[in-house]
Write a protein that holds these residues in place. Sequence first.
Motif, PDB file in Angstrom:
ATOM      1  N   GLY A  31      77.477  41.940  49.379  1.00  0.00           N
ATOM      2  CA  GLY A  31      76.078  42.290  49.549  1.00  0.00           C
ATOM      3  C   GLY A  31      75.219  41.649  48.496  1.00  0.00           C
ATOM      4  O   GLY A  31      74.107  41.188  48.761  1.00  0.00           O
ATOM      5  N   TRP A  32      75.749  41.526  47.252  1.00  0.00           N
ATOM      6  CA  TRP A  32      74.957  40.960  46.169  1.00  0.00           C
ATOM      7  C   TRP A  32      74.648  39.496  46.420  1.00  0.00           C
ATOM      8  O   TRP A  32      73.612  38.973  45.981  1.00  0.00           O
ATOM      9  N   TRP A  35      71.400  39.174  48.424  1.00  0.00           N
ATOM     10  CA  TRP A  35      70.213  39.437  47.626  1.00  0.00           C
ATOM     11  C   TRP A  35      69.983  38.375  46.566  1.00  0.00           C
ATOM     12  O   TRP A  35      68.849  38.084  46.186  1.00  0.00           O
ATOM     13  N   ARG A  36      71.043  37.768  46.069  1.00  0.00           N
ATOM     14  CA  ARG A  36      70.857  36.670  45.106  1.00  0.00           C
ATOM     15  C   ARG A  36      70.255  35.468  45.818  1.00  0.00           C
ATOM     16  O   ARG A  36      69.365  34.798  45.303  1.00  0.00           O
ATOM     17  N   THR A  39      66.710  36.073  46.318  1.00  0.00           N
ATOM     18  CA  THR A  39      66.004  35.892  45.048  1.00  0.00           C
ATOM     19  C   THR A  39      65.656  34.434  44.826  1.00  0.00           C
ATOM     20  O   THR A  39      64.508  34.073  44.582  1.00  0.00           O
ATOM     21  N   ALA A  43      62.187  34.766  47.057  1.00  0.00           N
ATOM     22  CA  ALA A  43      61.340  35.516  46.125  1.00  0.00           C
ATOM     23  C   ALA A  43      60.793  34.638  45.000  1.00  0.00           C
ATOM     24  O   ALA A  43      59.577  34.583  44.779  1.00  0.00           O
ATOM     25  N   LEU A  44      61.689  33.975  44.270  1.00  0.00           N
ATOM     26  CA  LEU A  44      61.218  33.179  43.138  1.00  0.00           C
ATOM     27  C   LEU A  44      60.420  31.943  43.556  1.00  0.00           C
ATOM     28  O   LEU A  44      59.414  31.621  42.907  1.00  0.00           O
ATOM     29  N   VAL A  47      57.004  33.210  44.066  1.00  0.00           N
ATOM     30  CA  VAL A  47      56.309  33.381  42.786  1.00  0.00           C
ATOM     31  C   VAL A  47      55.829  32.031  42.277  1.00  0.00           C
ATOM     32  O   VAL A  47      54.686  31.887  41.829  1.00  0.00           O
TER      33      VAL A  47
ATOM     34  N   ALA B 140      59.218  40.179  44.208  1.00  0.00           N
ATOM     35  CA  ALA B 140      60.429  39.483  43.769  1.00  0.00           C
ATOM     36  C   ALA B 140      61.308  40.405  42.919  1.00  0.00           C
ATOM     37  O   ALA B 140      62.535  40.406  43.049  1.00  0.00           O
ATOM     38  N   VAL B 143      63.487  42.510  44.914  1.00  0.00           N
ATOM     39  CA  VAL B 143      64.670  41.793  45.415  1.00  0.00           C
ATOM     40  C   VAL B 143      65.720  41.687  44.313  1.00  0.00           C
ATOM     41  O   VAL B 143      66.912  41.929  44.544  1.00  0.00           O
ATOM     42  N   THR B 144      65.284  41.362  43.088  1.00  0.00           N
ATOM     43  CA  THR B 144      66.255  41.188  42.001  1.00  0.00           C
ATOM     44  C   THR B 144      66.930  42.500  41.621  1.00  0.00           C
ATOM     45  O   THR B 144      68.123  42.500  41.279  1.00  0.00           O
ATOM     46  N   THR B 146      67.619  44.850  43.677  1.00  0.00           N
ATOM     47  CA  THR B 146      68.573  45.102  44.757  1.00  0.00           C
ATOM     48  C   THR B 146      69.807  44.213  44.589  1.00  0.00           C
ATOM     49  O   THR B 146      70.942  44.659  44.834  1.00  0.00           O
ATOM     50  N   TRP B 147      69.583  42.983  44.170  1.00  0.00           N
ATOM     51  CA  TRP B 147      70.695  42.064  43.833  1.00  0.00           C
ATOM     52  C   TRP B 147      71.591  42.742  42.792  1.00  0.00           C
ATOM     53  O   TRP B 147      72.812  42.831  42.959  1.00  0.00           O
ATOM     54  N   HIS B 150      73.567  45.872  44.274  1.00  0.00           N
ATOM     55  CA  HIS B 150      74.718  45.529  45.095  1.00  0.00           C
ATOM     56  C   HIS B 150      75.855  44.988  44.238  1.00  0.00           C
ATOM     57  O   HIS B 150      77.027  45.281  44.483  1.00  0.00           O
ATOM     58  N   ALA B 151      75.507  44.190  43.241  1.00  0.00           N
ATOM     59  CA  ALA B 151      76.535  43.659  42.351  1.00  0.00           C
ATOM     60  C   ALA B 151      77.252  44.807  41.631  1.00  0.00           C
ATOM     61  O   ALA B 151      78.476  44.826  41.507  1.00  0.00           O
TER      62      ALA B 151
END
Lengths: 111, 262
Positions: A31-32, A35-36, A39, A43-44, A47, B140, B143-144, B146-147, B150-151
């Motif tokens: 799952g991570w 989301w990474r 990111t 997301a980034l 930004v 953002a 999102v981070t 949540t990253w 999960h980790a």
Amino acid sequence: MASVLGKVVSRGISTTRVASGQAAVSGHQDGWKLWRKLTFLVALPGVALCMLNVYLGLDDVEAHSAPPFVPYDYMRIRNKRFPWGDGQKSLFHNPHVNALPSGYEHTDEHH
Amino acid sequence: MSNFMNHPYHLVDKSPWPLLSAFSVMSLVTGLAKWFHTFNVSLVAFSLFATTLIMIQWWRDVVREGTYQGLHTIQVGVGLRWGMILFITSEVLFFMSFFWAFFHSSLAPAVELGSSWPPAGIKPFNPFQIPLLNTAILLASGVTVTWSHHALMQNNYTQGLQGLVATVFLGLYFTSLQALEYYEAPFSIADAVYGSTFFVATGFHGLHVIIGTAFLLVCLIRHMFNHFSSTHHFGFEAAAWYWHFVDVVWLFLFISIYWWGN
């Protein structure tokens, strides 16, 4: 009635934790990684685009200049002095764009 | 002292912090009023210092009880979750009052303001410059975090750390940009009801960003001390919930005050 509702909500809360525990054990292993990816790919960059947009907008003199001083009675209210300094300047007072009740301070002329 | 109990509840040991924190916050608000009326800052400054020390020690004790003494059973966790949910709910209502004030003044602008919103003489921010960047930053950071979560749940220490570092960094970036905006603003809190509603609403929001960032920073430090397991990390979850709440409040601020209110 209320106790049934209470039990349902409480079970909902504790199963949240148990379910997240199962995520650690069964199929959902990475799952991570999702989301990474979000990111660094969404997301980034989003930004970064917004940062670029701000940088490009810095040249707009009209947007960054001080508004002309008009002595409206609802502006620059001083019914009680501010509890710092001489009591006439707000906490984030910027002499270039914030006039005092009597007008802009004449420190230097380039606004 | 033995941890033995034949029930899953936490009967807390005697602690000085509840009573002392009551005294310190009372003197904090009294000091605030004293500062505004007599311009003497001593009481509020001392009370702020005392309150900070007491908060640190109380929460330190909660971490000791949960992580080191194993007193946070599943049932205790349910209570902690309810507590955080109810607290965040109370904060939602707190912010609703400021949104009420904003809409009260802006939906039907007074004739004294020129019957316009923003009032005549006020130059508002372009919402699609720094405010939009701030929106992207907070989204953002959601999102981070949540990253990172999960980790954590997958027992990946390094990824959990990276996500948390990214989240704290984004939080600090937001705060610096808002501070810059506050300094560059062509209007102050004393500029009509526009300034009052703007700075009170965004100011309390900014305070909550700072609090949320501090909460996440504490989680970061605890993670480095290996306090979190893949199944038990409620402090982290509470920080993440609070952070999402802060993000949602910003979205409402952006849409109503910055964008619609322009």
